[in-house]
Design a protein around this motif. Structure first.
Motif, PDB file in Angstrom:
ATOM      1  N   GLY A 149     -55.743 -27.468  15.466  1.00 35.63           N
ATOM      2  CA  GLY A 149     -56.447 -26.967  16.635  1.00 35.63           C
ATOM      3  C   GLY A 149     -56.039 -25.555  16.988  1.00 35.63           C
ATOM      4  N   GLN A 150     -56.777 -24.983  17.920  1.00 37.97           N
ATOM      5  CA  GLN A 150     -56.545 -23.597  18.325  1.00 37.97           C
ATOM      6  C   GLN A 150     -55.155 -23.399  18.929  1.00 37.97           C
ATOM      7  N   PHE A 151     -54.719 -24.322  19.772  1.00 41.81           N
ATOM      8  CA  PHE A 151     -53.417 -24.196  20.437  1.00 41.81           C
ATOM      9  C   PHE A 151     -52.446 -25.226  19.870  1.00 41.81           C
ATOM     10  N   SER A 152     -52.261 -25.206  18.567  1.00 45.45           N
ATOM     11  CA  SER A 152     -51.501 -26.221  17.847  1.00 45.45           C
ATOM     12  C   SER A 152     -50.086 -25.750  17.515  1.00 45.45           C
ATOM     13  N   HIS A 153     -49.329 -26.673  16.921  1.00 51.84           N
ATOM     14  CA  HIS A 153     -48.009 -26.322  16.376  1.00 51.84           C
ATOM     15  C   HIS A 153     -48.185 -25.241  15.315  1.00 51.84           C
ATOM     16  N   ARG A 154     -49.119 -25.462  14.397  1.00 52.46           N
ATOM     17  CA  ARG A 154     -49.330 -24.524  13.279  1.00 52.46           C
ATOM     18  C   ARG A 154     -49.673 -23.115  13.764  1.00 52.46           C
ATOM     19  N   ALA A 155     -50.433 -23.037  14.869  1.00 50.47           N
ATOM     20  CA  ALA A 155     -50.814 -21.734  15.425  1.00 50.47           C
ATOM     21  C   ALA A 155     -49.679 -21.102  16.235  1.00 50.47           C
ATOM     22  N   GLY A 156     -48.549 -21.814  16.392  1.00 46.39           N
ATOM     23  CA  GLY A 156     -47.374 -21.243  17.047  1.00 46.39           C
ATOM     24  C   GLY A 156     -47.307 -21.445  18.550  1.00 46.39           C
ATOM     25  N   TYR A 157     -48.178 -22.284  19.113  1.00 49.87           N
ATOM     26  CA  TYR A 157     -48.218 -22.497  20.564  1.00 49.87           C
ATOM     27  C   TYR A 157     -47.368 -23.672  21.033  1.00 49.87           C
ATOM     28  N   LYS A 158     -46.990 -24.576  20.130  1.00 49.65           N
ATOM     29  CA  LYS A 158     -46.356 -25.826  20.544  1.00 49.65           C
ATOM     30  C   LYS A 158     -44.963 -26.006  19.964  1.00 49.65           C
ATOM     31  N   LEU A 159     -44.136 -26.699  20.753  1.00 50.00           N
ATOM     32  CA  LEU A 159     -42.832 -27.164  20.301  1.00 50.00           C
ATOM     33  C   LEU A 159     -42.667 -28.607  20.753  1.00 50.00           C
ATOM     34  N   ASP A 160     -41.955 -29.396  19.971  1.00 52.28           N
ATOM     35  CA  ASP A 160     -41.555 -30.732  20.393  1.00 52.28           C
ATOM     36  C   ASP A 160     -40.127 -30.639  20.891  1.00 52.28           C
ATOM     37  N   ILE A 161     -39.876 -31.241  22.057  1.00 55.46           N
ATOM     38  CA  ILE A 161     -38.553 -31.192  22.674  1.00 55.46           C
ATOM     39  C   ILE A 161     -38.108 -32.621  22.949  1.00 55.46           C
ATOM     40  N   LEU A 162     -36.878 -32.931  22.548  1.00 58.27           N
ATOM     41  CA  LEU A 162     -36.371 -34.279  22.772  1.00 58.27           C
ATOM     42  C   LEU A 162     -36.227 -34.552  24.263  1.00 58.27           C
ATOM     43  N   PRO A 163     -36.614 -35.752  24.684  1.00 58.23           N
ATOM     44  CA  PRO A 163     -36.473 -36.093  26.100  1.00 58.23           C
ATOM     45  C   PRO A 163     -35.010 -36.322  26.468  1.00 58.23           C
ATOM     46  N   ASN A 164     -34.701 -36.071  27.711  1.00 58.28           N
ATOM     47  CA  ASN A 164     -33.410 -36.439  28.283  1.00 58.28           C
ATOM     48  C   ASN A 164     -33.625 -36.623  29.784  1.00 58.28           C
ATOM     49  N   ARG A 165     -32.691 -37.217  30.456  1.00 57.18           N
ATOM     50  CA  ARG A 165     -32.878 -37.529  31.876  1.00 57.18           C
ATOM     51  C   ARG A 165     -33.206 -36.292  32.702  1.00 57.18           C
ATOM     52  N   CYS A 166     -32.500 -35.217  32.450  1.00 57.90           N
ATOM     53  CA  CYS A 166     -32.705 -33.983  33.204  1.00 57.90           C
ATOM     54  C   CYS A 166     -34.118 -33.439  33.001  1.00 57.90           C
ATOM     55  N   LEU A 167     -34.549 -33.318  31.752  1.00 56.60           N
ATOM     56  CA  LEU A 167     -35.870 -32.772  31.463  1.00 56.60           C
ATOM     57  C   LEU A 167     -36.971 -33.691  31.975  1.00 56.60           C
ATOM     58  N   ASN A 168     -36.830 -34.997  31.746  1.00 55.76           N
ATOM     59  CA  ASN A 168     -37.840 -35.946  32.228  1.00 55.76           C
ATOM     60  C   ASN A 168     -38.027 -35.819  33.734  1.00 55.76           C
ATOM     61  N   ARG A 169     -36.929 -35.792  34.459  1.00 59.84           N
ATOM     62  CA  ARG A 169     -36.979 -35.678  35.922  1.00 59.84           C
ATOM     63  C   ARG A 169     -37.601 -34.341  36.339  1.00 59.84           C
ATOM     64  N   PHE A 170     -37.208 -33.269  35.678  1.00 59.04           N
ATOM     65  CA  PHE A 170     -37.731 -31.952  36.036  1.00 59.04           C
ATOM     66  C   PHE A 170     -39.249 -31.898  35.875  1.00 59.04           C
ATOM     67  N   VAL A 171     -39.748 -32.327  34.725  1.00 59.95           N
ATOM     68  CA  VAL A 171     -41.193 -32.272  34.473  1.00 59.95           C
ATOM     69  C   VAL A 171     -41.933 -33.138  35.490  1.00 59.95           C
ATOM     70  N   ARG A 172     -41.465 -34.356  35.686  1.00 61.14           N
ATOM     71  CA  ARG A 172     -42.170 -35.275  36.593  1.00 61.14           C
ATOM     72  C   ARG A 172     -42.139 -34.837  38.047  1.00 61.14           C
ATOM     73  N   HIS A 173     -41.101 -34.122  38.454  1.00 55.70           N
ATOM     74  CA  HIS A 173     -41.001 -33.695  39.856  1.00 55.70           C
ATOM     75  C   HIS A 173     -41.550 -32.300  40.133  1.00 55.70           C
ATOM     76  N   HIS A 174     -41.654 -31.460  39.113  1.00 53.88           N
ATOM     77  CA  HIS A 174     -42.076 -30.075  39.343  1.00 53.88           C
ATOM     78  C   HIS A 174     -43.469 -29.740  38.817  1.00 53.88           C
ATOM     79  N   TYR A 175     -43.996 -30.567  37.934  1.00 56.58           N
ATOM     80  CA  TYR A 175     -45.298 -30.280  37.361  1.00 56.58           C
ATOM     81  C   TYR A 175     -46.286 -31.365  37.778  1.00 56.58           C
TER      82      TYR A 175
END
Length: 163
Positions: free
Chosen positions: A104-130
């Motif tokens: 796709g246009q905004f894909s990993h291959r096109a350089g737009y995406k990264l996969d990031i391992l979940p952790n308690r801090c990141l999970n909480r941050f995303v769910r509470h701030h976004y």
């Protein structure tokens, strides 16, 4: 490693040591929006204190078991640095531009995406701030950050599109 690349890498690491977490400064300092190369991104991530893993212990873009940053967009690197700064979470990248991701246009291959391992801090941050905007067709909850980045909570990782 060439002398030029050694100097560039050293300067990048020194820059990150001096600015310690100022992703904004880095993104405005870099003049080019051209896709980045593996060695450049690796040195910058290392200098910023970010880690990455590869199930194949490799960086070849053509191998789906590698974690490659070859072809990553500077705005994507800036996005993950901003995420680290804003969340104050330890981040571990588990996927980059390597083969094996959806296209796709905004894909990993096109350089737009990264996969990031979940952790308690990141999970909480995303769910509470976004803002949760909907659930993707694969069942992954989708969140939108104020700067338009998208965070999809897949089974084993956060699939992040940096806009």
């Amino acid at each position: 490693m060439s002398t030029r690349l050694t100097i560039i890498t050293g300067c990048a690491i020194a820059f990150f040591a001096l600015t310690a977490g100022t992703a904004h400064a880095w993104t405005h300092d870099r003049k080019s929006s051209a896709p980045m190369r593996q060695q450049e991104v690796g040195a910058l991530l290392q200098g910023a204190g970010l880690r990455w893993i590869s199930s194949g212990h490799c960086t070849r873009r053509t191998n789906p078991h590698c974690t490659s940053f070859d072809g990553l967009r500077p705005s994507t690197l800036g996005g993950v640095l901003r995420l680290r700064d804003d969340s104050r979470c330890g981040l571990v990248i588990s996927g980059g531009t390597e083969r094996g991701h959806a296209g796709g246009q905004f894909s990993h291959r096109a350089g737009y995406k990264l996969d990031i391992l979940p952790n308690r801090c990141l999970n909480r941050f995303v769910r509470h701030h976004y803002r949760r905007i909907h659930t993707r067709g694969d069942g992954s909850p989708l969140y939108r950050a104020p700067e338009r980045s998208l965070f999809a909570r897949e089974r084993s990782h956060w699939d992040v599109t940096f806009m």
